[in-house]
Scaffold this active site. Structure first.
Site, PDB file in Angstrom:
ATOM      1  N   LYS A  56       0.945  -1.145  -0.007  1.00  0.00           N
ATOM      2  CA  LYS A  56      -0.256  -0.052   0.050  1.00  0.00           C
ATOM      3  C   LYS A  56       0.846   1.194   0.154  1.00  0.00           C
ATOM      4  CE  LYS A  56      -3.038  -3.399   0.978  1.00  0.00           C
ATOM      5  NZ  LYS A  56      -3.993  -3.970  -0.133  1.00  0.00           N
TER       6      LYS A  56
HETATM    7  C1  LIG Z   1      -4.677  -5.105   0.841  1.00  0.00           C
HETATM    8  C2  LIG Z   1      -6.337  -5.107   0.766  1.00  0.00           C
HETATM    9  C3  LIG Z   1      -6.830  -5.584   2.138  1.00  0.00           C
HETATM   10  C4  LIG Z   1      -6.048  -6.150   3.177  1.00  0.00           C
HETATM   11  O1  LIG Z   1      -5.381  -5.432   3.823  1.00  0.00           O
HETATM   12  P1  LIG Z   1      -4.371  -6.191   4.916  1.00  0.00           P
HETATM   13  O2  LIG Z   1      -3.762  -5.140   5.705  1.00  0.00           O
HETATM   14  O3  LIG Z   1      -3.097  -6.884   4.058  1.00  0.00           O
HETATM   15  O4  LIG Z   1      -4.879  -7.181   5.724  1.00  0.00           O
HETATM   16  C5  LIG Z   1      -8.209  -5.609   2.117  1.00  0.00           C
HETATM   17  N1  LIG Z   1      -8.795  -5.034   1.001  1.00  0.00           N
HETATM   18  C6  LIG Z   1      -8.168  -4.346  -0.164  1.00  0.00           C
HETATM   19  C7  LIG Z   1      -8.931  -3.883  -1.213  1.00  0.00           C
HETATM   20  C8  LIG Z   1      -6.737  -4.521  -0.224  1.00  0.00           C
HETATM   21  O5  LIG Z   1      -6.243  -4.117  -1.274  1.00  0.00           O
END
Ligand SMILES: *Cc1c(COP(=O)(O)O)cnc(C)c1O
Length: 373
Positions: free
Chosen positions: A176
């Site tokens: 992210k």
């Molecule tokens: C990455 C992601 C998640 C999960 O996030 P984590 O912190 O890895 O659990 C959930 N929803 C979306 C749309 C994502 O891109």
């Protein structure tokens, strides 16, 4: 994607370790405060991941067995899985071809008498139309949870994403925009939800371990309900505080790199690119391109061509309903979802990407598409 981490993050993590307080403590509190301040939220609850955040969001809304929750299939699979964690049924809705997000129309056609909530994803940082979705859902008593895993730094109506619904979930996974290694956070304006979330992440305890230590007198905690261990560590939060200071720079650079991709490739017939919706701006957490049917190469051929020149790419956003984990799960027609997941590719983009690296990607794609450089 490569996270942008430097000496300041190293020093912050080292300081947390040296302090001896490495589990959830004062740095988690400071990180929550900084995030709440930044996005203008009343409360922030740091968690071990965005997946944990989505799970707890549904728990505090009382969603459970017998309930339906509308989700996009075109999302990271955690969005749909969170619904299963609470024993409810994910109902897959289709997405818009340009934004890759749910729309009022696709949500409406997925509503059932049992619908209790919608998880509205800001896919790859592309802001979804939160206001319109609330106009549909609020009168029906359907909760909206925003999955803003990718959307820190994206804006709606000039404001940062984070306050559009009762519960907005962020991720700090390295894939992210800013990272804590692993981590997530829920933003809410509701004090009652914030209090319960704080308890649920810590085994249902009525007082956090760090608060208990601060008291300076003996206190025996109580466990008010069955909770979870979804805590973020102070080492992670220390890194997160530093990363937060880099957010503006990171988003600016990503938008610059995205604009340069469009500039270098938009004359090619057969490629479509993401663009800002009329009501907001994307942070370009992932920069996709969608190949039309008459493009000179298929998506997989383009990925192979990039790979030959040692350029990493990823398929576009996955579709949960096509995965073995959802085999046999009943769903309606999802034509746009199936089209997008088969025809899109995510191009390399990271903060420290050089102009040369960027130009090499553009040239390779132009070659693959049979176009002049
Ligand atoms: C990455 C992601 C998640 C999960 O996030 P984590 O912190 O890895 O659990 C959930 N929803 C979306 C749309 C994502 O891109």
């Amino acid at each position: 994607m490569k996270p942008w981490l430097g000496e300041a993050e190293q020093a912050a993590a080292a300081e947390a370790v040296a302090s001896g307080w490495v589990a959830q403590g004062p740095r988690v509190g400071a990180f929550e405060h900084a995030m709440a301040e930044l996005v203008g939220a009343q409360h922030a609850v740091a968690l071990s991941s965005c997946t944990a955040a989505l799970h707890l969001a549904l728990v505090v809304l009382g969603v459970g067995p017998g309930d339906d929750v509308v989700v996009p299939s075109l999302s990271f699979i955690a969005t749909a899985n969170a619904v299963r964690y609470v024993g409810a049924r994910p109902v897959f809705a289709d997405v818009d071809e340009q934004t890759q997000n749910l729309t009022v129309a696709t949500i409406e056609s997925a509503l059932t008498p049992a619908t209790r909530a919608v998880i509205l994803v800001h896919q790859a940082g592309m802001p979804a139309d939160v206001e319109e979705v609330h106009t549909l859902c609020d009168p029906r008593g359907v909760h909206v949870v925003e999955d803003a895993a990718c959307a820190i730094g994206s804006t709606i109506g000039g404001a940062l994403v984070g306050t559009g619904s009762d519960l907005v979930a962020f991720s700090f996974h390295p894939r992210k925009i800013i990272t804590t290694g692993e981590g997530g956070m829920l933003m809410t304006a509701r004090a009652d939800l914030a209090e319960r979330l704080g308890r649920l992440r810590e085994h249902g305890m009525n007082v956090s371990a760090s608060k208990r230590h601060e008291l300076g007198r003996p206190m025996i905690e109580q466990y008010l309900e069955t909770g979870f261990n979804y805590r973020m560590t102070d080492i992670q939060a220390a890194v997160g505080i530093v990363q937060l200071g880099r957010l503006g720079e990171i988003v600016e650079r990503r938008r610059e790199l995205a604009a340069r991709y469009v500039e270098g490739l938009s004359d090619l017939p057969g490629l479509a690119f993401p663009s800002d919706p009329p009501f907001g701006t994307t942070n370009h957490q992932s920069f996709w391109t969608v190949l039309s049917n008459d493009a000179p190469v298929t998506r997989d051929e383009l990925m192979a061509k990039l790979g030959e020149r040692r350029i990493a790419s990823r398929r576009g956003i996955m579709a949960a309903h096509l995965e073995p984990a959802y085999a046999g799960h009943v769903h309606g027609a999802l034509p746009t979802t199936e089209w997008l997941t088969a025809h899109s590719i995510i191009l390399p983009m990271f903060h420290e990407m050089t102009d040369d690296e960027h130009a090499r990607v553009v040239t390779t794609i132009r070659d693959a598409m049979g176009a002049a450089r």
